[in-house]
Design a protein around this motif. Structure first.
Motif, mmCIF file in Angstrom:
data_model
loop_
_atom_site.group_PDB
_atom_site.id
_atom_site.type_symbol
_atom_site.label_atom_id
_atom_site.label_comp_id
_atom_site.label_asym_id
_atom_site.label_seq_id
_atom_site.Cartn_x
_atom_site.Cartn_y
_atom_site.Cartn_z
ATOM 1 N N UNK A 79 7.711 -6.355 -6.374
ATOM 2 C CA UNK A 79 8.390 -5.064 -6.478
ATOM 3 C C UNK A 79 7.853 -4.118 -5.408
ATOM 4 N N UNK A 80 8.783 -3.622 -4.580
ATOM 5 C CA UNK A 80 8.415 -2.720 -3.497
ATOM 6 C C UNK A 80 9.431 -1.583 -3.401
ATOM 7 N N UNK A 81 8.957 -0.474 -2.914
ATOM 8 C CA UNK A 81 9.823 0.680 -2.705
ATOM 9 C C UNK A 81 10.723 0.432 -1.493
ATOM 10 N N UNK A 82 12.003 0.773 -1.632
ATOM 11 C CA UNK A 82 12.960 0.637 -0.534
ATOM 12 C C UNK A 82 13.350 2.027 -0.038
ATOM 13 N N UNK A 83 13.306 2.219 1.285
ATOM 14 C CA UNK A 83 13.668 3.483 1.901
ATOM 15 C C UNK A 83 14.600 3.239 3.088
ATOM 16 N N UNK A 136 0.825 -1.202 0.000
ATOM 17 C CA UNK A 136 0.000 0.000 0.000
ATOM 18 C C UNK A 136 0.862 1.255 0.000
ATOM 19 N N UNK A 137 1.876 1.279 0.843
ATOM 20 C CA UNK A 137 2.764 2.445 0.929
ATOM 21 C C UNK A 137 3.542 2.628 -0.363
ATOM 22 N N UNK A 138 4.052 1.527 -0.903
ATOM 23 C CA UNK A 138 4.790 1.598 -2.165
ATOM 24 C C UNK A 138 3.927 2.215 -3.255
ATOM 25 N N UNK A 139 2.705 1.731 -3.375
ATOM 26 C CA UNK A 139 1.806 2.226 -4.418
ATOM 27 C C UNK A 139 1.482 3.702 -4.213
ATOM 28 N N UNK A 140 1.249 4.093 -2.967
ATOM 29 C CA UNK A 140 0.895 5.483 -2.683
ATOM 30 C C UNK A 140 2.037 6.436 -3.013
#
Length: 215
Positions: A169-173, A146-150
């Protein structure tokens, strides 16, 4: 003899179990699962980029004078910008104590220039666009679906997308963090909080800095 053999076998077993775990934990599955560099550990070998795109050896930079490193998510993050403003306010006192202040984020050199301009900063910002430093410090983590998509729907952060342990596939921070090191790269203080909305108070940073050795 038997006890020594058992101890040796247990040690080998623990090492064999821990090594794969360490390899898989380079990017944590979520923010609360990060395994950050701790007090008493040494700065890892990391090469970053300055605002002009030039390579910067972090160990060489830290060897010049005691350093306060802070990892932040990017200039797009309002909490990060607030923190940069707070650090700007106390930078003169940190300089008097003999420290240099260095910010590290996944932002590109061009975006770092914008942050320096918009926030009127005098301290150093470095680009960790490949997340090498975030991983080396044990701060990198996968955001959830959800966070990645947002975030990806609002900002061009595709360069920070990686496949997670499940192949998605996910956002990395990076988890926001503050590190205080001597010139030998030894960590004397670290503040790591998986809640990105909570940053250390300027008074805490000044107090900790005042207690650190300056060599």
């Amino acid at each position: 003899m038997r006890n020594k053999l058992i101890t040796s076998l247990l040690t080998s077993l623990l090492l064999s179990l821990s090594l794969p775990m360490l390899a898989k934990a380079e990017i944590a599955p979520d923010a609360v699962s990060v395994a950050p560099l701790l007090n008493g550990e040494t700065l890892p070998d990391v090469t970053l980029r300055d605002i002009d795109g030039n390579k910067v050896d972090l160990k060489a930079l830290v060897s010049q004078k005691p350093s306060i490193l802070f990892f932040y998510r990017g200039g797009w993050c309002p909490y990060c910008n607030a923190q940069m403003g707070q650090l700007k306010a106390i930078e003169p006192r940190l300089l008097e104590m003999g420290f240099q202040l260095i910010g590290i984020s996944p932002d590109s050199p061009e975006k770092l220039k914008a942050s320096i301009r918009d926030n009127k900063l005098d301290y150093t910002l470095l680009s960790d666009a490949n997340l090498d430093a975030a991983q080396a410090f044990g701060l990198a983590f996968f955001t959830d679906e959800k966070t990645s998509a947002r975030y990806l729907s609002r900002m061009p952060l595709e360069s920070l997308v990686r496949n997670n342990q499940d192949g998605h596939k996910r956002l990395v921070l990076p988890v926001p963090a503050v590190y205080m090191l001597d010139k030998q790269g030894l960590v004397h203080f670290q503040y790591v909080n998986p809640n990105f909305k909570v940053r250390p108070a300027p008074e805490l940073i000044l107090t900790a800095a005042g207690l650190l050795p300056k060599n």
